[in-house]
Scaffold this motif. Structure first.
Motif, short mmCIF file in Angstrom:
data_model
loop_
_atom_site.label_atom_id
_atom_site.label_comp_id
_atom_site.label_asym_id
_atom_site.label_seq_id
_atom_site.Cartn_x
_atom_site.Cartn_y
_atom_site.Cartn_z
N TYR A 24 0.78 -0.92 -0.45
CA TYR A 24 -0.02 -0.14 -0.19
C TYR A 24 0.71 1.13 0.20
O TYR A 24 2.12 1.27 1.41
CB TYR A 24 -0.71 -0.13 1.91
N GLY A 25 0.96 1.95 -0.75
CA GLY A 25 1.23 3.27 -1.06
C GLY A 25 0.21 4.69 -0.96
O GLY A 25 -0.35 4.76 -1.58
N GLY A 26 0.90 5.64 -0.12
CA GLY A 26 0.42 6.45 -0.47
C GLY A 26 1.34 7.52 -0.15
O GLY A 26 1.67 7.68 0.59
N SER A 27 0.43 8.86 -1.15
CA SER A 27 1.17 9.74 -1.25
C SER A 27 2.65 9.82 -2.26
O SER A 27 2.69 9.00 -3.12
CB SER A 27 1.24 10.35 0.16
N TYR A 28 3.60 10.04 -1.87
CA TYR A 28 4.80 9.60 -2.37
C TYR A 28 5.17 8.24 -2.25
O TYR A 28 5.51 7.94 -2.76
CB TYR A 28 5.93 10.82 -1.46
N ILE A 60 -10.02 4.42 -8.80
CA ILE A 60 -11.26 4.60 -8.36
C ILE A 60 -11.33 6.14 -7.37
O ILE A 60 -10.40 6.44 -7.07
CB ILE A 60 -11.95 4.24 -6.89
N ILE A 61 -12.37 7.32 -8.08
CA ILE A 61 -11.73 8.74 -8.15
C ILE A 61 -13.89 8.78 -6.68
O ILE A 61 -14.38 8.81 -7.31
CB ILE A 61 -12.70 9.56 -8.78
N ALA A 62 -12.79 8.97 -5.25
CA ALA A 62 -13.85 9.17 -3.73
C ALA A 62 -14.23 10.90 -3.79
O ALA A 62 -13.04 11.54 -3.88
CB ALA A 62 -13.25 9.11 -2.56
N LYS A 63 -15.46 11.29 -4.34
CA LYS A 63 -16.22 12.21 -4.44
C LYS A 63 -16.30 13.24 -3.24
O LYS A 63 -14.93 14.53 -3.84
CB LYS A 63 -17.67 12.11 -4.53
N ASN A 64 -16.33 12.68 -2.75
CA ASN A 64 -15.95 13.67 -1.17
C ASN A 64 -15.06 13.05 -0.98
O ASN A 64 -14.85 13.01 0.95
CB ASN A 64 -17.40 13.80 -0.01
N ASN A 65 -13.70 13.28 -1.22
CA ASN A 65 -12.46 12.97 -0.30
C ASN A 65 -11.68 14.05 -0.80
O ASN A 65 -10.99 14.16 -1.66
CB ASN A 65 -12.06 11.26 -0.79
N ALA A 66 -10.74 13.94 0.33
CA ALA A 66 -9.09 15.24 -0.11
C ALA A 66 -7.93 14.63 -0.25
O ALA A 66 -8.24 13.00 -1.22
CB ALA A 66 -9.09 15.92 0.85
N HIS A 67 -6.08 14.41 0.43
CA HIS A 67 -5.86 13.61 -0.32
C HIS A 67 -5.93 12.22 1.16
O HIS A 67 -6.31 12.59 1.96
CB HIS A 67 -4.84 14.61 0.54
N ILE A 68 -5.76 11.47 0.17
CA ILE A 68 -5.34 10.06 1.16
C ILE A 68 -7.13 9.40 1.03
O ILE A 68 -7.93 9.66 2.44
CB ILE A 68 -4.99 10.02 2.37
N VAL A 69 -7.89 8.24 0.48
CA VAL A 69 -8.89 8.01 0.44
C VAL A 69 -9.27 6.73 1.90
O VAL A 69 -9.52 6.26 2.26
CB VAL A 69 -9.04 7.00 -0.72
N ALA A 70 -7.76 6.20 2.17
CA ALA A 70 -7.46 5.25 2.95
C ALA A 70 -7.93 6.23 4.81
O ALA A 70 -8.28 5.44 5.55
CB ALA A 70 -6.20 4.12 2.90
N LEU A 73 -2.21 2.28 -5.00
CA LEU A 73 -1.22 3.39 -4.81
C LEU A 73 -2.97 4.32 -4.81
O LEU A 73 -4.10 4.71 -5.10
CB LEU A 73 -1.51 3.40 -6.63
N ASP A 74 -2.51 4.96 -3.84
CA ASP A 74 -3.82 5.58 -2.64
C ASP A 74 -3.00 7.60 -3.20
O ASP A 74 -2.25 7.68 -2.45
CB ASP A 74 -4.22 5.59 -1.11
N SER A 75 -3.68 8.05 -3.58
CA SER A 75 -3.38 9.31 -4.17
C SER A 75 -1.89 9.59 -4.80
O SER A 75 -0.60 9.58 -4.07
CB SER A 75 -3.07 9.80 -2.65
N VAL A 76 -1.87 9.03 -6.15
CA VAL A 76 -0.79 9.13 -7.12
C VAL A 76 -0.34 9.89 -6.59
O VAL A 76 -0.34 10.85 -7.66
CB VAL A 76 -1.39 8.60 -8.05
N GLY A 77 1.40 9.75 -6.76
CA GLY A 77 2.70 10.76 -7.02
C GLY A 77 3.16 10.19 -9.15
O GLY A 77 4.58 9.58 -8.36
N PRO A 78 2.83 10.48 -10.04
CA PRO A 78 3.37 9.19 -10.63
C PRO A 78 4.68 9.85 -11.11
O PRO A 78 4.81 10.66 -11.09
CB PRO A 78 2.23 8.93 -11.76
N ILE A 79 5.61 8.71 -11.81
CA ILE A 79 6.86 9.28 -12.35
C ILE A 79 6.93 10.39 -13.15
O ILE A 79 7.69 10.99 -13.22
CB ILE A 79 7.38 8.13 -12.85
N GLU A 80 5.65 10.28 -13.42
CA GLU A 80 5.31 11.16 -15.22
C GLU A 80 4.98 12.68 -14.55
O GLU A 80 5.54 13.93 -15.42
CB GLU A 80 4.02 10.36 -16.20
#
Lengths: 506, 248, 387
Positions: A197-201, A440-450, A222-229
């Protein structure tokens, strides 16, 4: 609820400007291991967890090309499964930052990931440079007073001062070596495979892990993704978007709109005022009660504000915060700064070491300009990083580092629609490359869906079924939008509430 | 051969002392059926229990084929077949299992045991019963099982305690026939009863016991002569000196 | 040897053909997993599940956010109660009164008084009432925290002292409650399961007039006692194994992780438990036989021997009461096993020396009892009571 503020919403923060504004460095003890033994593991207690857990260290080479050279000790904690009889693969938790120490988040993860922990061990590894794995931490010469100091005062000499305190070959404290450490711990613990489980970075780390050791990984969240791109640091647009949505939510909320009809204008006016000159007011010290000067600069205000955009409970305070500040009352701001004092736990040395070498060089002037073209904080956070990076020692990431990751590992990608740093567009990027993934995009959620029970349940279901596209996402609809605080004494709500009633559960 | 020599036995309780045996002596010879005749409470059962080694005599001794019961009870018992006064059965076992059980206790095994069991089943004509559980058996059937388990190991000496009590005529006849057969084979049979006709009809010698002592002994004929009576019953009453407790 | 075998074969045949006694013997093994399962289900429901609670609000319209917060925890308005539960909840009659000036007082920072009205003595209401109280307290506290925060006060001031607890118990001791129950039940099963068989083969045989016949046979009373002992204890052992297996199976139907606990009996735990309990079964059978042979009748045997059950259930509780346990309790029969079982359930390493000593003590006591019993069976007192 206030106690929730400490929860997982803080699990992984990518923001840099904020880190500096509230630099309250905690004592970090450097692990000293004269042990020649590779792996040591024993029962221990970690802060905030009543139950006994397992603590361990593994000696690894600082430089993997020099297996006989300098060695560093990697610290990790295992939160044991409540029921280990099912023999489920463990979940490895990759923390955010970069620069957060996973083991320091143990108590949040212990309660937040309770559903997962029922049947799985959780492995928390301090990334090299954080926690007790050869931490790269800067000890401030003077304890920085968060009320009088402002981020604008931050100078290069502070950075140089910090650099002097760091030990070890900084070029080895990169993401890829961190992953090599993680995989070494996995192997040392005798797990053929793990879930990660990765969150953010931590998502960046997770993607690197997937590329380097795909056979070690059973599945990935991958929760709140920071992709390499997408280089870390380009938060201008996402923060602005997150803020605008907040304003829109307030305007859509009958009561909030009535209470704060001119919020957007007030924000613009306030920003302009602070931009002209910082304001200093006399307040009672939030903690000490004595009179103290409280200086509010443009950057300080915006970075504190941006910080509140990360989680739903803190977002609910934002309209009040802006409105009061507009009226000249900065006490709510002081209260929020007090909240986060000494609570960041970002290992700033490691943070800069990675961001300055792996991300900043990838940001072109054009990208920078495009990112700064926003109505919230413009290029504020990136400017601060750039300043520190100008004197930071550099290394060259490996050639493979910037390759997109495309493997077939089952992957669940989660994004919060209101996220100020890792917007859903990031998740889309990752999703495009990963064949067996679902976004999955959580509508009423900011950073970190978990950070919500719903998010954890989806993650747990994914870990069990391994079918990212067949998950029950319905609970996300029940997550309410911000419940804005409408006055200094709380609710003045009389008419119908915005919050959608939860369905009766049997 | 069963020898009883000067047995004394008292039961002491808080309230009183009962003198059950008071110098009883007799001998039951091989090839004879010896009957012990006595009223209730005369000491018949106590005497037999002493013979089995369940009770210890205060004085005197009992020998079975010359083996002192008190010294080597197990060895002595091996030479005994016992038909107790209240024969209970293991009601959850079949007749065959029950006989097998006693045969095994007597140390029989394998073919030897099987043949012995078959033999006794044939002798007592109980093949039809053999594999039924004994619960619900009639008194006669129960008697047969008890007899079979007592005799399966072909004991040299055979002791029966009031064997015909509660038996119908047919069962009694079978028992008698069997005892006669045993006698013919030269076994020693000791038979306790309070039923005159039975003793008169079966026994070669009768020992009359009263008050823990031998009141008289001899063939039924001799006893009648001794008492000067023509019927054993009359002789018996005369010999024990009262008519108390005599059953017809 | 052959005699012993014949004696044992007969005892086992009889025991296993006595369906009623066997049923009684196994009833504990069969019932107890079900009991534990039901108890746990109820406990888990109380502790974790949040079944809907229906409250009769008056003035709900004055505090919509509070009502929403309650709804979020599945505390719902009586208006939403399904028809089939309506009567129940109408009887339970939980009332929450929200004053008309809730919003004004909230804005003015004045204390607001809500009235919670219900039968606080009614057991079925205790959990719903606790949930309502907890939620309202939390809700109230969170507003209080926010009020201070926006006044520029560090809300950490509200908690001057923070107690960090460090539990030295091993994780698996979370399931202590179950283990404790299971421990007591196992002990009782060891003691009780052989009971019907023991009584039947002693007092029962005497009453059926088969004992005298047996005592007249050329076989030592020791062998007779051993045969009966092995049969009664074997039944007890079977019952224990059955109980352990069924409990393990039953636990699969209970999600213990909900209360942060786990329960599983692996092969080694199983083996150690058996190792601990087999001597107890032997001892129990010996005690039962001794008492049953002593008794004058089957009935009397039943009542005196049943009193023996007090022993295994009393000792573990007595041990719980004892805070400072002298070392010798570790070595005594029953108490030693109780303590060791507790360790096993806690997941602690087995103290092999204690296990050895307590087993040796138990077996020694059993041997003594067997010897006494064998002697007794040759005594005239027993023979005299035969008829």
């Amino acid at each position: 609820m206030i106690k929730n503020w400490h929860r997982l919403c803080r699990a992984g923060r990518l923001s840099v400007g904020l880190v500096i504004a509230t630099m309250g460095f905690s004592q970090a003890c450097i692990a000293q291991s004269s042990d020649s033994q590779q792996l040591s593991l024993q029962s221990c207690h970690v802060k905030g967890v009543r139950q006994q857990v397992q603590c361990g260290t593994l000696m690894v080479p600082e430089d993997y090309t020099q297996p006989n050279g300098e060695r560093i000790s990697i610290n990790f904690v295992i939160l044991p499964a409540i029921d280990s009889s099912k023999k489920q693969l463990p979940l490895m938790f990759l923390a955010g930052g970069p620069g957060q120490a996973a083991t320091e988040l143990a108590s949040h993860i212990y309660s937040g990931f309770n559903e997962v922990r029922k049947t799985r061990d959780l492995i928390l590894i301090d990334q090299r440079g954080t926690g007790q794995s050869a931490p790269l931490q800067c000890q401030e010469p003077l304890t920085l007073d968060p009320y009088t100091s402002v981020p604008e005062d931050f100078t290069l000499s502070d950075v140089k001062q910090c650099l002097l305190q760091l030990r070890g070959d900084l070029s080895q404290f990169n993401s890829e070596n961190a992953i090599r450490d993680f995989d070494a711990v996995r192997a040392a613990l005798d797990h053929q495979q793990v879930h990660i489980y990765g969150g953010s970075y931590g998502t960046r780390a997770g993607l690197v892990y997937m590329r380097m050791f795909p056979e070690s990984i059973k599945s990935v969240v991958l929760d709140s993704v920071g992709p390499i791109e997408v280089p870390i640091g380009l938060f201008g647009q996402s923060a602005a978007q997150s803020f605008e949505r907040l304003l829109a939510h307030c305007q859509n909320d009958q009561l909030c709109a009535k209470q704060y009809p001119n919020l957007a204008q007030e924000f613009v006016a306030l920003k302009a005022k602070l931009k002209r000159a910082p304001v200093t007011v006399e307040i009672a010290h939030p903690r000490l009660g004595t009179n103290t000067a409280f200086t509010i600069s443009h950057d300080k205000f915006l970075s504190t504000l941006q910080m509140q955009l990360y989680s739903m409970p803190t977002r609910s305070l934002v309209p009040l915060l802006i409105h009061q500040a507009y009226l000249g009352d900065y006490k709510p701001l002081a209260g929020l700064i007090a909240q986060s004092e000494g609570d960041m736990g970002i290992y700033i040395g490691l943070h800069f070491n990675i961001v300055c070498n792996e991300d900043l060089p990838k940001i072109s002037e054009r990208m920078k300009a495009a990112d700064a073209d926003n109505s919230f904080a413009q290029g504020m956070s990136l400017a601060m990083v750039a300043k520190a990076c100008s004197v930071w020692p550099s290394y060259q990431p490996s050639e493979n580092f910037y390759q997109s990751v495309n493997v077939e590992i089952p992957t669940l990608i989660l994004s919060g629609a209101l996220d100020p740093v890792t917007p859903p567009s990031n998740g889309e990027q990752a999703h495009a490359h990963l064949v067996n993934s679902h976004h999955i995009i959580a509508k009423n959620n900011a950073h970190i869906v978990a950070s919500t029970a719903c998010g954890i349940n989806i993650i747990n279901e994914f870990l069990t079924t391994q079918k990212p596209t067949e998950l029950d996402e319905s609970c996300l609809d029940d997550v309410p939008a911000e419940s804005f605080m409408l006055g200094l004494n709380g609710g003045v709500a009389i008419a119908t509430s915005q919050t959608k009633p939860a369905q009766a559960r049997k | 051969m069963i020898e009883v020599n000067n047995l004394h036995k008292s039961f002491v309780s808080k309230k009183n002392t009962v003198r059950a045996l008071d110098g009883l002596s007799f001998t039951a010879k091989d090839g004879e059926i010896t009957g012990i005749l006595g009223p209730n409470g005369a000491g018949k059962t106590t005497c037999l229990r002493t013979l089995y080694g369940l009770l210890r005599a205060d004085q005197g001794e009992a020998r079975i084929d010359g083996i002192k019961v008190t010294q080597e009870p197990i060895k002595a018992r091996k030479r005994l077949g016992i038909f107790p006064d209240k024969f209970g059965l293991y009601e959850r076992l079949t007749a065959y299992e029950q006989i097998d059980y006693f045969a095994s206790i007597h140390g029989m095994k394998g073919i030897e045991k099987q043949t012995a069991i078959e033999q006794i089943l044939t002798d007592l004509d109980m093949h039809a019963l053999a594999h039924r559980k004994t619960v619900g058996f009639s008194q006669g059937q129960r008697m047969k099982v008890t007899l079979a388990q007592a005799l399966v190991h072909q004991p040299k000496n055979f002791v029966l305690d009031e064997p015909t009590r509660g038996l119908d005529v047919m069962s009694t006849r079978i028992l008698r026939a069997h005892l006669a057969k045993f006698k013919a084979k030269g076994h020693c049979i000791l038979f306790s009863s309070h039923v005159m006709q039975e003793v008169a009809a079966l026994c070669d010698r009768v020992i009359i016991v009263a008050n823990g002592k031998m009141a008289a002994q001899g063939t039924p004929q001799e006893l009648c002569e001794l008492a000067g009576e023509t019927h054993l019953e009359e002789a018996f009453v005369k010999l024990i000196g009262s008519d108390e407790g005599v059953a017809a | 040897m052959m005699q012993l075998k014949a004696l044992m074969v007969k005892e086992f045949k009889e025991a296993f053909r006595d369906k009623r006694a066997l049923m009684v013997a196994m009833s504990m093994a069969l019932l107890m997993p079900v009991m534990i399962m039901v108890m746990l289900k109820v406990a888990i429901k109380e502790a974790v599940d949040n079944p809907p609670v229906y409250v009769k609000y008056s003035g709900a319209q004055y505090a919509p956010k509070l009502i929403a917060a309650l709804e979020n925890k599945n505390i719902l308005s009586f208006a939403q109660v399904p028809a089939d539960e309506k009567r129940n909840w109408n009887e339970r009659n939980i009332e929450l009164t929200i004053p008309e000036h809730f919003a004004e007082d909230m804005a003015a920072g004045k204390p607001i008084e809500l009235i919670l009205r219900a039968d606080f003595n009614e057991k079925s209401l205790s959990t719903p009432i606790r949930r309502i109280k907890t939620l309202i307290n939390e809700y109230s506290l969170s507003i209080g925290y926010k009020r201070l925060l926006v006044r520029g006060i560090d809300i950490k001031l509200l908690q001057p002292i923070k107690l960090l607890e460090q539990d030295t118990a091993l994780p698996s001791s979370n399931a202590m409650m179950i283990s404790l129950i299971l421990g007591v039940y196992l002990m009782m099963a060891a003691f009780m399961s052989g009971l019907p068989v023991a009584i039947d083969s002693s007092a029962g045989e005497r009453e059926r007039n088969v004992l005298e016949m047996l005592l007249c046979q050329p076989v030592s009373t020791l062998k007779i006692v051993l045969a009966k002992l092995s049969c009664a204890s074997a039944i007890a052992i079977i019952s224990i194994i059955l109980m352990l297996v069924l409990t393990s199976l039953a636990m699969n139907f209970v999600d213990l992780t909900k209360i942060g606990a786990t329960f599983s009996i692996d092969a080694s735990t199983f083996a150690i438990l058996l190792l601990l309990l087999v001597p107890i079964c032997l001892l129990a059978a010996a005690l039962q036989l001794l008492f049953a042979f002593q008794a004058k009748s089957f009935k009397e045997a039943q009542s005196t021997v049943t009193m023996l059950i007090m022993v295994p259930s009393f000792i573990p509780f007595a041990l719980m009461m004892m805070d400072d346990k002298p070392a010798w309790v570790n070595w005594l029969p029953i108490s030693g096993q109780s303590l060791l079982m507790e360790d096993v359930f806690k997941g602690l390493a087995v103290d092999w020396s204690a296990l050895f000593f307590t087993s040796a003590a138990t077996i020694a006591l059993t041997v003594l009892l067997v010897w006494v019993l064998a002697k007794r069976l040759t005594s005239e007192k027993v023979v005299m009571s035969l008829s």
